[in-house]
Design a protein around this motif. Structure first.
Motif, PDB file in Angstrom:
ATOM      1  N   TRP A   1       0.845  -1.202   0.000  1.00 10.01           N
ATOM      2  CA  TRP A   1       0.000   0.000   0.000  1.00 10.01           C
ATOM      3  C   TRP A   1       0.878   1.249   0.000  1.00 10.01           C
ATOM      4  CZ3 TRP A   1      -0.815   3.914   3.739  1.00 10.01           C
ATOM      5  CH2 TRP A   1      -1.861   4.778   3.436  1.00 10.01           C
ATOM      6  N   VAL A   2       1.902   1.254   0.871  1.00 11.54           N
ATOM      7  CA  VAL A   2       2.827   2.398   0.896  1.00 11.54           C
ATOM      8  C   VAL A   2       3.504   2.519  -0.465  1.00 11.54           C
ATOM      9  CG1 VAL A   2       4.958   3.305   1.910  1.00 11.54           C
ATOM     10  CG2 VAL A   2       3.203   2.328   3.390  1.00 11.54           C
TER      11      VAL A   2
ATOM     12  N   GLN B   1       1.043   3.852  -3.133  1.00  8.66           N
ATOM     13  CA  GLN B   1       0.763   5.262  -2.861  1.00  8.66           C
ATOM     14  C   GLN B   1       1.925   6.136  -3.326  1.00  8.66           C
ATOM     15  OE1 GLN B   1       0.080   6.071   1.340  1.00  8.66           O
ATOM     16  NE2 GLN B   1       1.108   8.021   1.052  1.00  8.66           N
ATOM     17  N   THR B   2       3.147   5.676  -3.028  1.00 11.84           N
ATOM     18  CA  THR B   2       4.333   6.428  -3.431  1.00 11.84           C
ATOM     19  C   THR B   2       4.390   6.519  -4.953  1.00 11.84           C
ATOM     20  OG1 THR B   2       5.412   5.533  -1.488  1.00 11.84           O
ATOM     21  CG2 THR B   2       6.834   6.539  -3.145  1.00 11.84           C
TER      22      THR B   2
ATOM     23  N   PRO C   1      10.196  11.860  -7.509  1.00  9.22           N
ATOM     24  CA  PRO C   1      11.449  11.165  -7.193  1.00  9.22           C
ATOM     25  C   PRO C   1      11.750  10.125  -8.270  1.00  9.22           C
ATOM     26  CG  PRO C   1       9.711  10.662  -5.582  1.00  9.22           C
ATOM     27  CD  PRO C   1       9.173  11.704  -6.487  1.00  9.22           C
TER      28      PRO C   1
ATOM     29  N   LEU D   1      14.240   4.425  -8.032  1.00 10.97           N
ATOM     30  CA  LEU D   1      14.107   4.234  -6.599  1.00 10.97           C
ATOM     31  C   LEU D   1      13.100   3.133  -6.280  1.00 10.97           C
ATOM     32  CD1 LEU D   1      15.615   6.048  -4.676  1.00 10.97           C
ATOM     33  CD2 LEU D   1      13.523   7.326  -4.292  1.00 10.97           C
TER      34      LEU D   1
ATOM     35  N   VAL E   1      10.788   9.300   0.573  1.00 13.52           N
ATOM     36  CA  VAL E   1       9.705   9.784  -0.290  1.00 13.52           C
ATOM     37  C   VAL E   1       8.405   8.999  -0.122  1.00 13.52           C
ATOM     38  CG1 VAL E   1      11.322  10.614  -2.024  1.00 13.52           C
ATOM     39  CG2 VAL E   1      10.372   8.310  -2.235  1.00 13.52           C
ATOM     40  N   ALA E   2       8.464   7.929   0.675  1.00 12.13           N
ATOM     41  CA  ALA E   2       7.307   7.024   0.740  1.00 12.13           C
ATOM     42  C   ALA E   2       6.289   7.455   1.789  1.00 12.13           C
ATOM     43  CB  ALA E   2       7.780   5.608   1.044  1.00 12.13           C
ATOM     44  N   GLY E   3       5.021   7.172   1.520  1.00  8.57           N
ATOM     45  CA  GLY E   3       3.980   7.253   2.541  1.00  8.57           C
ATOM     46  C   GLY E   3       3.605   8.653   3.001  1.00  8.57           C
ATOM     47  N   ARG E   4       3.761   9.662   2.158  1.00 10.48           N
ATOM     48  CA  ARG E   4       3.538  11.041   2.601  1.00 10.48           C
ATOM     49  C   ARG E   4       2.107  11.525   2.419  1.00 10.48           C
ATOM     50  NH1 ARG E   4       8.796  12.318   3.397  1.00 10.48           N
ATOM     51  NH2 ARG E   4       8.115  14.124   4.539  1.00 10.48           N
ATOM     52  N   ASP E   5       1.230  10.739   1.818  1.00  8.00           N
ATOM     53  CA  ASP E   5      -0.076  11.256   1.417  1.00  8.00           C
ATOM     54  C   ASP E   5      -1.117  11.100   2.534  1.00  8.00           C
ATOM     55  OD1 ASP E   5      -2.533  11.817   0.241  1.00  8.00           O
ATOM     56  OD2 ASP E   5      -1.896  11.067  -1.706  1.00  8.00           O
TER      57      ASP E   5
ATOM     58  N   ARG F   1       6.771   8.278   6.245  1.00  6.54           N
ATOM     59  CA  ARG F   1       6.725   6.827   6.271  1.00  6.54           C
ATOM     60  C   ARG F   1       6.415   6.276   7.652  1.00  6.54           C
ATOM     61  NH1 ARG F   1       9.331   3.224   7.519  1.00  6.54           N
ATOM     62  NH2 ARG F   1       9.489   1.191   6.502  1.00  6.54           N
TER      63      ARG F   1
ATOM     64  N   ALA G   1       2.777   6.824   8.590  1.00  4.17           N
ATOM     65  CA  ALA G   1       1.970   5.855   7.855  1.00  4.17           C
ATOM     66  C   ALA G   1       1.995   4.505   8.558  1.00  4.17           C
ATOM     67  CB  ALA G   1       2.461   5.726   6.415  1.00  4.17           C
TER      68      ALA G   1
END
Lengths: 207, 207, 207, 207
Positions: free
Chosen positions: A74-75, A78-79, A154, A158, B8-12, B89, B92
């Motif tokens: 999920w993370v 979303q990313t 980004p 990655l 950069v992950a999980g920021r939303d 992250r 999240a």
């Protein structure tokens, strides 16, 4: 008229995210239905209840494993989606394929909980994880090729590198089932915990 | 490339809220599946149907209790998330942990409904409430330490104090199970009603 | 600190709408689980399958009825929420109470499908509709008293009058169960169809 | 007062989309519940597990078919809704009817999986697809007649033509059940795959 259906369909990123969140939420909640409350008629005192609850351990363990897996993906999704400017029909369908893999997880998890010492159950569970990674990888690639990414997003590599290294680890864990199924499950679980917690440890962080 | 995946992950925040709402919605709806419609073959007249429905009382009571608990924690999580500028992250993942506690509630509720006179069922139900409070507390703390809160957000201590005082009350209620399980359930229920209704009563309002 | 928890909690209208949509969606989907596929072992040819499917008629009928009811209340709640500027803690809790009534509908529907000739099943089904209307009414009133409505929102009396006249009709239908349960169900169904289709007929439109 | 309830109700496109996404998400996830994990007591070795899993083939096949169908209609509905400026009460109800067809799919799919060699199961499955297309068609027409479409929205005929040609193909496939049920399923599946993948093939793309 001019335009074709396929050129105007499936462009709404918000609805793609909403459908995904609904499917993740439902799959994550369904997992817990595999943990069955003991039969009241078979339990006569506190000791027997404790004993009956111990028998739920395989269900609980596989439930936690899959919950972590779904959280990780999920993370990841979303990313990836947050790096897009817009969707198109192909992105929508690649993510619908990804969601099919999500929707299969309650089944492959229940199968593993019921047959935790069978190689076939582990290999099917692993195939499900491979499918999740593959669909995410394909949709990420398609987004690059079709120029759907935001300019300041980004780097694409990655996410790709992340998926590839995770899948390599899961493959090793799955292959261990030919030695011992519990070993295979233990390593799979360790990999999942790594992706949740290990960022705090510097060299693992770089994976 | 430079940046790492974990940065950069999980920021939303919106997707975190959407996943949470989905999981709360399913968990709240699943609760009601514990209330089973009587078997038509075992019921022959209005009187027997009334009698069969009375047997559903423990299921209905525990269902209402957990619905209130989930309502309380949904309001709490919403209040917390609305104080954030952005997620990261770790936020999240702390909330995914919180959702795992949400997802466990249909199980612990069904367990309590089936074994309402067993101390172990009450202690597991209580452990679930503790886990809900703990994850919310941890994510609130993390948000403060990481500077993710909005400048004009209400004081962090407000939510923390709320969680701590509620958890202290739940702990007292749980311990009562060593005296009498019904007493323990009655106090837990009273605490839940308090958090829903009591704000109207001035000194309780300040809790 | 100054502010109290209850003054800052539960203000997010979007999350209230999202939770509601999730719960409506789940309840509406669960309804269909009451329609059970016939047992393959008991069916040997096309004729027997047709016969077995006919036995599903009560489940299908009650499922359609409740789907319409939930549709009617979903439109009603949406219309109400879209008139608000903001929520507060009490609006949130009144709508959580409303959602509890939504969540009970798959149970009361399954009960009615299993006991379609029992007065008690009809009265419980009706009580569920009353609870839906009551909670919506209370939250609408609270919004007026607390000044949470938008300035240009359609008159509050519009929704109130709508709920009251609908509830009066449902009450008449429910009372008919003391004459004949099928009559009661037929009138309830007719009322539901009226609220879906009748706006096209001018004098019914004004109800 | 002046305004009537029916003139102010059901105008929120976002909530219509959110309810739809929730219902699609649950229906798509419920499909997989039809794939039952084999009974542990009936399986004694890897070979027997493989054998038991082979018996799940009809469930898996019909599950994939319906998942594709729901994906196709989800993309279609999204494309249609994104062409609207606003909803009204009738659009809301036509889409609630559409969602009823969505909600029926787990039932018609389970019926087909259990009775895959019965014409009646295929005809009911087809009727469900017809209902999906019909409701989408009606709501699209209504939007045109009521002037709810955005000025720069893609031509309405695009979606209509798409639905009509797809439904014609599905009708041919359904009629094949009078020759052979497997033939009918094979063609239905081929049509679904066509709408997912074939856009890559130029003359099929134009369908």
């Amino acid at each position: 008229m001019g335009k074709l259906y396929n050129e105007v369909a499936g462009r709404d990123l918000n609805r793609l995210a909403a459908l995904s969140d609904g499917i993740f939420a439902f799959a994550m909640t369904l997992l817990v239905l595999n943990i069955r409350v003991p039969e009241p008629l078979e339990v006569h005192n506190e000791g027997e209840l404790g004993h009956a609850l111990l028998h739920l351990a395989p269900s609980l363990l596989t439930c936690v494993m899959t919950f972590l897996t779904l959280g990780i993906f999920w993370v990841g999704q979303q990313t990836q989606l947050s790096a897009l400017r817009s969707a198109d029909r192909d992105v929508a369908w690649l993510h619908i394929g990804f969601m099919f893999a999500v929707v299969l997880t309650p089944f492959s998890t229940a199968l593993l909980a019921s047959f935790i010492t069978y190689r076939m159950a582990i290999l099917i569970y692993w195939a499900n994880i491979v499918l999740l990674g593959l669909m995410l990888c394909l949709s990420s690639r398609h987004a690059v090729r079709s120029g759907l990414r935001k300019e300041n997003a980004p780097a694409h590599e990655l996410l790709q590198r992340r998926i590839v290294s995770a899948q390599a680890l899961y493959a090793v864990a799955a292959m261990l089932c030919f030695v011992n199924t519990w070993l295979s499950i233990a390593l799979t679980f360790a990999i999942q915990l790594n992706y949740v917690f290990a960022p705090r440890i510097s060299w693992l962080y770089r994976l």
